[in-house]
Design a protein around this motif. Structure first.
Motif, PDB file in Angstrom:
ATOM      1  N   MET A   1       8.857  -3.629  50.056  1.00 55.40           N
ATOM      2  CA  MET A   1       8.414  -4.164  51.003  1.00 55.40           C
ATOM      3  C   MET A   1       8.414  -5.766  51.126  1.00 55.40           C
ATOM      4  O   MET A   1       8.479  -6.287  50.091  1.00 55.40           O
ATOM      5  CB  MET A   1       7.200  -3.641  51.534  1.00 55.40           C
ATOM      6  N   ARG A   2       8.652  -6.265  52.485  1.00 57.30           N
ATOM      7  CA  ARG A   2       8.774  -7.667  52.644  1.00 57.30           C
ATOM      8  C   ARG A   2       7.381  -8.121  52.603  1.00 57.30           C
ATOM      9  O   ARG A   2       7.260  -9.412  52.406  1.00 57.30           O
ATOM     10  CB  ARG A   2       9.692  -8.085  53.513  1.00 57.30           C
ATOM     11  N   GLN A   3       6.521  -7.429  53.413  1.00 58.62           N
ATOM     12  CA  GLN A   3       5.030  -7.761  53.372  1.00 58.62           C
ATOM     13  C   GLN A   3       4.060  -6.591  53.047  1.00 58.62           C
ATOM     14  O   GLN A   3       4.477  -5.598  53.135  1.00 58.62           O
ATOM     15  CB  GLN A   3       4.991  -7.807  55.007  1.00 58.62           C
ATOM     16  N   ASP A   4       3.033  -7.029  52.599  1.00 61.14           N
ATOM     17  CA  ASP A   4       2.009  -5.913  52.222  1.00 61.14           C
ATOM     18  C   ASP A   4       1.138  -5.517  53.337  1.00 61.14           C
ATOM     19  O   ASP A   4       0.012  -6.336  53.414  1.00 61.14           O
ATOM     20  CB  ASP A   4       1.281  -6.652  50.991  1.00 61.14           C
ATOM     21  N   ASP A   5       1.718  -4.868  54.244  1.00 61.32           N
ATOM     22  CA  ASP A   5       0.974  -4.647  55.597  1.00 61.32           C
ATOM     23  C   ASP A   5       0.481  -3.268  55.576  1.00 61.32           C
ATOM     24  O   ASP A   5       0.407  -2.456  54.625  1.00 61.32           O
ATOM     25  CB  ASP A   5       1.846  -5.189  56.821  1.00 61.32           C
ATOM     26  N   GLU A   6       0.162  -2.631  56.994  1.00 59.96           N
ATOM     27  CA  GLU A   6      -0.165  -1.423  56.964  1.00 59.96           C
ATOM     28  C   GLU A   6       1.061  -0.357  56.555  1.00 59.96           C
ATOM     29  O   GLU A   6       0.546   0.821  55.987  1.00 59.96           O
ATOM     30  CB  GLU A   6      -0.598  -1.079  58.333  1.00 59.96           C
ATOM     31  N   ARG A   7       2.164  -0.745  56.631  1.00 62.13           N
ATOM     32  CA  ARG A   7       3.210   0.155  56.142  1.00 62.13           C
ATOM     33  C   ARG A   7       3.300   0.473  54.877  1.00 62.13           C
ATOM     34  O   ARG A   7       3.603   1.681  54.302  1.00 62.13           O
ATOM     35  CB  ARG A   7       4.596  -0.239  56.804  1.00 62.13           C
ATOM     36  N   ALA A   8       2.985  -0.588  53.969  1.00 68.34           N
ATOM     37  CA  ALA A   8       2.865  -0.557  52.818  1.00 68.34           C
ATOM     38  C   ALA A   8       1.672   0.249  52.108  1.00 68.34           C
ATOM     39  O   ALA A   8       1.566   1.050  51.328  1.00 68.34           O
ATOM     40  CB  ALA A   8       2.750  -1.732  51.956  1.00 68.34           C
ATOM     41  N   LYS A   9       0.686  -0.021  52.726  1.00 65.97           N
ATOM     42  CA  LYS A   9      -0.630   0.825  52.644  1.00 65.97           C
ATOM     43  C   LYS A   9      -0.699   2.334  52.702  1.00 65.97           C
ATOM     44  O   LYS A   9      -0.966   3.115  51.972  1.00 65.97           O
ATOM     45  CB  LYS A   9      -1.928   0.428  53.665  1.00 65.97           C
ATOM     46  N   SER A  10       0.166   2.597  53.875  1.00 65.65           N
ATOM     47  CA  SER A  10       0.659   3.905  54.226  1.00 65.65           C
ATOM     48  C   SER A  10       1.382   4.469  53.019  1.00 65.65           C
ATOM     49  O   SER A  10       1.054   5.871  52.739  1.00 65.65           O
ATOM     50  CB  SER A  10       1.261   4.230  55.457  1.00 65.65           C
ATOM     51  N   LEU A  11       2.524   4.102  52.566  1.00 65.05           N
ATOM     52  CA  LEU A  11       3.235   4.503  51.707  1.00 65.05           C
ATOM     53  C   LEU A  11       2.508   4.676  50.329  1.00 65.05           C
ATOM     54  O   LEU A  11       2.468   5.708  49.749  1.00 65.05           O
ATOM     55  CB  LEU A  11       4.476   3.405  51.285  1.00 65.05           C
ATOM     56  N   ARG A  12       1.561   3.869  50.025  1.00 66.60           N
ATOM     57  CA  ARG A  12       0.746   3.954  48.551  1.00 66.60           C
ATOM     58  C   ARG A  12      -0.223   5.250  48.922  1.00 66.60           C
ATOM     59  O   ARG A  12      -0.215   5.830  47.714  1.00 66.60           O
ATOM     60  CB  ARG A  12      -0.133   2.699  48.618  1.00 66.60           C
ATOM     61  N   ARG A  13      -0.697   5.189  50.029  1.00 64.52           N
ATOM     62  CA  ARG A  13      -1.670   6.715  50.417  1.00 64.52           C
ATOM     63  C   ARG A  13      -0.810   7.907  49.960  1.00 64.52           C
ATOM     64  O   ARG A  13      -1.343   8.832  49.554  1.00 64.52           O
ATOM     65  CB  ARG A  13      -2.247   6.473  51.539  1.00 64.52           C
ATOM     66  N   ALA A  14       0.533   7.768  50.470  1.00 62.61           N
ATOM     67  CA  ALA A  14       1.314   8.945  50.252  1.00 62.61           C
ATOM     68  C   ALA A  14       1.815   8.889  48.761  1.00 62.61           C
ATOM     69  O   ALA A  14       2.615   9.859  48.234  1.00 62.61           O
ATOM     70  CB  ALA A  14       2.726   8.686  51.136  1.00 62.61           C
ATOM     71  N   GLY A  15       1.433   8.110  47.839  1.00 66.33           N
ATOM     72  CA  GLY A  15       1.966   8.177  46.476  1.00 66.33           C
ATOM     73  C   GLY A  15       3.032   7.452  46.009  1.00 66.33           C
ATOM     74  O   GLY A  15       3.446   7.363  44.847  1.00 66.33           O
ATOM     75  N   ALA A  16       3.485   6.635  46.972  1.00 66.78           N
ATOM     76  CA  ALA A  16       4.903   5.597  46.494  1.00 66.78           C
ATOM     77  C   ALA A  16       4.177   4.403  45.710  1.00 66.78           C
ATOM     78  O   ALA A  16       3.013   4.129  46.133  1.00 66.78           O
ATOM     79  CB  ALA A  16       5.258   5.209  47.835  1.00 66.78           C
ATOM     80  N   GLU A  17       5.008   3.897  44.927  1.00 62.13           N
ATOM     81  CA  GLU A  17       4.696   2.739  43.980  1.00 62.13           C
ATOM     82  C   GLU A  17       5.132   1.715  44.940  1.00 62.13           C
ATOM     83  O   GLU A  17       6.591   1.648  45.181  1.00 62.13           O
ATOM     84  CB  GLU A  17       5.261   2.772  42.863  1.00 62.13           C
ATOM     85  N   VAL A  18       4.484   0.719  45.438  1.00 62.30           N
ATOM     86  CA  VAL A  18       5.448  -0.494  46.373  1.00 62.30           C
ATOM     87  C   VAL A  18       5.401  -1.646  45.674  1.00 62.30           C
ATOM     88  O   VAL A  18       4.436  -2.282  44.919  1.00 62.30           O
ATOM     89  CB  VAL A  18       4.265  -0.431  47.620  1.00 62.30           C
ATOM     90  N   PHE A  19       6.561  -2.262  45.953  1.00 61.36           N
ATOM     91  CA  PHE A  19       6.746  -3.822  45.467  1.00 61.36           C
ATOM     92  C   PHE A  19       6.864  -4.853  46.543  1.00 61.36           C
ATOM     93  O   PHE A  19       7.672  -4.376  47.411  1.00 61.36           O
ATOM     94  CB  PHE A  19       7.987  -3.842  44.516  1.00 61.36           C
ATOM     95  N   VAL A  20       6.159  -5.632  46.659  1.00 63.61           N
ATOM     96  CA  VAL A  20       6.355  -6.623  47.737  1.00 63.61           C
ATOM     97  C   VAL A  20       7.370  -7.637  47.403  1.00 63.61           C
ATOM     98  O   VAL A  20       6.995  -8.328  46.092  1.00 63.61           O
ATOM     99  CB  VAL A  20       5.108  -7.185  48.385  1.00 63.61           C
ATOM    100  N   GLY A  21       8.540  -8.063  47.869  1.00 72.03           N
ATOM    101  CA  GLY A  21       9.341  -8.827  47.646  1.00 72.03           C
ATOM    102  C   GLY A  21      10.584  -9.053  48.788  1.00 72.03           C
ATOM    103  O   GLY A  21      10.526  -8.596  49.512  1.00 72.03           O
TER     104      GLY A  21
END
Length: 54
Positions: A1-21
């Motif tokens: 993800m380019r930004q740690d926003d609501e979309r990133a939070k939603s992906l984390r809740r779904a079990g995804a590992e999110v990297f911001v960069g």
């Protein structure tokens, strides 16, 4: 993800590992892929994404 926003939070809740960069920053890409054995890369067409996929 380019930004740690609501979309990133939603992906984390779904079990995804999110990297911001940024895909145009090689250090970010290197850090994001550390330990990765497989990846799926899919982007829509735009000048920014053409540079990133190269």
């Amino acid at each position: 993800m380019r930004q740690d926003d609501e979309r990133a939070k939603s992906l984390r809740r779904a079990g995804a590992e999110v990297f911001v960069g940024d895909l145009l920053t090689i250090a970010d890409v290197t850090a994001a892929l550390k330990g990765v054995r497989r990846m799926y890369f899919s982007m829509s067409l735009s000048p920014y994404y053409t540079d990133a996929s190269a």
